[in-house]
Design a protein around this motif. Structure first.
Motif, PDB file in Angstrom:
ATOM      1  N   ALA A  33      49.353  46.572  38.630  1.00  0.00           N
ATOM      2  CA  ALA A  33      49.743  45.312  39.289  1.00  0.00           C
ATOM      3  C   ALA A  33      51.240  45.119  39.044  1.00  0.00           C
ATOM      4  O   ALA A  33      51.659  44.718  37.969  1.00  0.00           O
ATOM      5  N   LYS A  35      53.703  43.247  40.467  1.00  0.00           N
ATOM      6  CA  LYS A  35      54.482  42.066  40.855  1.00  0.00           C
ATOM      7  C   LYS A  35      55.596  41.785  39.849  1.00  0.00           C
ATOM      8  O   LYS A  35      55.396  41.958  38.646  1.00  0.00           O
ATOM      9  N   ASN A  56      51.195  41.268  44.960  1.00  0.00           N
ATOM     10  CA  ASN A  56      50.688  39.917  45.190  1.00  0.00           C
ATOM     11  C   ASN A  56      51.391  39.142  46.273  1.00  0.00           C
ATOM     12  O   ASN A  56      50.820  38.224  46.845  1.00  0.00           O
ATOM     13  N   ILE A  78      46.769  42.501  46.470  1.00  0.00           N
ATOM     14  CA  ILE A  78      45.791  41.886  45.563  1.00  0.00           C
ATOM     15  C   ILE A  78      45.972  40.379  45.419  1.00  0.00           C
ATOM     16  O   ILE A  78      45.189  39.722  44.730  1.00  0.00           O
ATOM     17  N   MET A 160      35.923  42.129  44.710  1.00  0.00           N
ATOM     18  CA  MET A 160      36.973  41.876  43.722  1.00  0.00           C
ATOM     19  C   MET A 160      36.768  40.498  43.137  1.00  0.00           C
ATOM     20  O   MET A 160      36.265  39.601  43.824  1.00  0.00           O
ATOM     21  N   ILE A 162      38.446  37.534  40.028  1.00  0.00           N
ATOM     22  CA  ILE A 162      39.308  37.111  38.914  1.00  0.00           C
ATOM     23  C   ILE A 162      38.595  35.929  38.258  1.00  0.00           C
ATOM     24  O   ILE A 162      38.585  34.834  38.806  1.00  0.00           O
ATOM     25  N   MET A 202      41.727  42.825  34.004  1.00  0.00           N
ATOM     26  CA  MET A 202      43.184  42.832  33.990  1.00  0.00           C
ATOM     27  C   MET A 202      43.628  43.208  32.562  1.00  0.00           C
ATOM     28  O   MET A 202      42.811  43.680  31.778  1.00  0.00           O
ATOM     29  N   SER A 203      44.894  42.976  32.232  1.00  0.00           N
ATOM     30  CA  SER A 203      45.396  43.465  30.932  1.00  0.00           C
ATOM     31  C   SER A 203      44.561  42.991  29.744  1.00  0.00           C
ATOM     32  O   SER A 203      44.344  43.735  28.797  1.00  0.00           O
ATOM     33  N   ARG A 218      42.779  46.180  37.526  1.00  0.00           N
ATOM     34  CA  ARG A 218      44.142  45.862  37.990  1.00  0.00           C
ATOM     35  C   ARG A 218      44.953  45.432  36.776  1.00  0.00           C
ATOM     36  O   ARG A 218      44.741  44.353  36.239  1.00  0.00           O
ATOM     37  N   VAL A 219      45.857  46.289  36.343  1.00  0.00           N
ATOM     38  CA  VAL A 219      46.541  46.056  35.080  1.00  0.00           C
ATOM     39  C   VAL A 219      48.043  45.921  35.303  1.00  0.00           C
ATOM     40  O   VAL A 219      48.684  46.832  35.837  1.00  0.00           O
ATOM     41  N   GLY A 220      48.587  44.772  34.903  1.00  0.00           N
ATOM     42  CA  GLY A 220      50.018  44.516  35.061  1.00  0.00           C
ATOM     43  C   GLY A 220      50.763  44.617  33.745  1.00  0.00           C
ATOM     44  O   GLY A 220      51.388  45.630  33.428  1.00  0.00           O
ATOM     45  N   THR A 221      50.684  43.540  32.964  1.00  0.00           N
ATOM     46  CA  THR A 221      51.456  43.427  31.724  1.00  0.00           C
ATOM     47  C   THR A 221      51.291  44.617  30.779  1.00  0.00           C
ATOM     48  O   THR A 221      52.267  45.068  30.188  1.00  0.00           O
ATOM     49  N   ARG A 227      56.155  39.752  32.365  1.00  0.00           N
ATOM     50  CA  ARG A 227      56.920  39.426  33.562  1.00  0.00           C
ATOM     51  C   ARG A 227      57.901  38.302  33.274  1.00  0.00           C
ATOM     52  O   ARG A 227      57.581  37.379  32.544  1.00  0.00           O
TER      53      ARG A 227
HETATM   54  C1  LIG Z   1      48.930  39.888  38.174  1.00  0.00           C
HETATM   55  C2  LIG Z   1      47.563  40.281  38.551  1.00  0.00           C
HETATM   56  C3  LIG Z   1      46.834  41.207  37.805  1.00  0.00           C
HETATM   57  C4  LIG Z   1      47.323  41.807  36.526  1.00  0.00           C
HETATM   58  O1  LIG Z   1      47.519  40.839  35.541  1.00  0.00           O
HETATM   59  P1  LIG Z   1      47.899  41.245  34.034  1.00  0.00           P
HETATM   60  O2  LIG Z   1      47.264  40.197  33.209  1.00  0.00           O
HETATM   61  O3  LIG Z   1      49.377  41.244  33.966  1.00  0.00           O
HETATM   62  O4  LIG Z   1      47.327  42.585  33.801  1.00  0.00           O
HETATM   63  C5  LIG Z   1      45.574  41.560  38.272  1.00  0.00           C
HETATM   64  N1  LIG Z   1      45.053  41.047  39.387  1.00  0.00           N
HETATM   65  C6  LIG Z   1      45.719  40.156  40.133  1.00  0.00           C
HETATM   66  C7  LIG Z   1      45.087  39.620  41.363  1.00  0.00           C
HETATM   67  C8  LIG Z   1      46.986  39.743  39.731  1.00  0.00           C
HETATM   68  O5  LIG Z   1      47.629  38.827  40.458  1.00  0.00           O
END
Ligand SMILES: *Cc1c(COP(=O)(O)O)cnc(C)c1O
Length: 230
Positions: A33, A35, A56, A78, A160, A162, A202-203, A218-221, A227
């Motif tokens: 992820a 963004k 995003n 996403i 999907m 969250i 996620m993270s 879906r892994v961002g941080t 961020r």
């Molecule tokens: C930002 C985001 C993620 C990842 O989030 P982290 O906590 O940084 O891993 C996953 N899914 C969606 C829809 C996001 O917006």
């Protein structure tokens, strides 16, 4: 830690969680992820073998597409998608993960039809039934899936979700279990068990998500670092 090292660590965690659950690590797709991270960070992730990148915001994605940030990896959308921005996303991404209303389905069908292509999507479930969050309520999911099945230019690959951000671990696990149950039910009733994608985690919770049956995280941080919002 470099992006490549982070990806390696996340992959190792996923593999361990998968094995615990009696699953194969290669069943799980790792989406970065990206963004708020620039094109060079995206390219680093692609070079390190990320399975896909997820964005995003339409404007940010469009700018990074022009910089060839995602070359070499599939691109997913996403984030929350506004109807008036659908045209900027359909055909530009391999998968739209965040389709949570009949109106959005209609708009995607129209845009994909105009381009003469079939857009792959996931249906988003608002499992916590949160006011401020988009996604189908659990009770609306089957009718949403039926609507998608009737569209010529849309293919549903799965679900999907969250979960609510403030859920404690146990509650979060219950949300994952509920979404998996919805996935299995919908898959059997409407898709001849052909759906493959369950995108959750996620993270902070991707290992729990894998234990609960996620096939996509879906892994961002944990990959790109924290961020910096400006
Ligand atoms: C930002 C985001 C993620 C990842 O989030 P982290 O906590 O940084 O891993 C996953 N899914 C969606 C829809 C996001 O917006």
């Amino acid at each position: 830690m470099s992006i490549a090292e982070n990806i390696a660590r996340v992959r190792a965690d996923i593999a361990a969680a998968a094995k615990e659950a009696g699953r194969k690590p290669e069943e799980i797709t790792l989406v970065g992820a990206s963004k708020m991270n620039g094109a060079s960070a995206c390219r680093e992730a692609v070079a390190a073998g990320i399975d896909a990148l997820g964005e995003n915001r339409v404007q940010e994605m469009t700018a990074k597409l022009q910089e060839h940030a995602y070359d070499g990896a599939p691109l997913h959308f996403i984030g929350h998608l506004q109807r008036n921005k659908v045209k900027q996303v359909v055909g530009k991404v391999n998968l739209i993960q965040s389709v949570g209303s009949l109106e959005l389905l209609e708009e995607i069908e129209k845009a994909a039809g105009k381009l003469g292509l079939v857009q792959e999507i996931l249906l988003e479930v608002n499992i916590g039934e949160e006011e401020a969050k988009s996604g189908f309520a659990p009770a609306e999911l089957l009718s949403g899936a039926e609507a998608a099945l009737g569209r010529e230019h849309i293919t549903v690959l799965g679900l999907m979700t969250i979960p609510p951000a403030d859920a404690e671990r146990e509650e979060n696990l219950r949300y994952f279990d509920k979404v998996r149950a919805l996935f299995l039910d919908m898959n059997e009733k409407l898709f001849h068990n052909r759906l493959q994608v369950l995108s959750m985690g996620m993270s902070g919770d991707y290992e729990d998500a894998v234990r609960a049956g996620a096939t996509m995280v879906r892994v961002g941080t944990a990959i790109f670092g924290s961020r910096h919002y400006t």
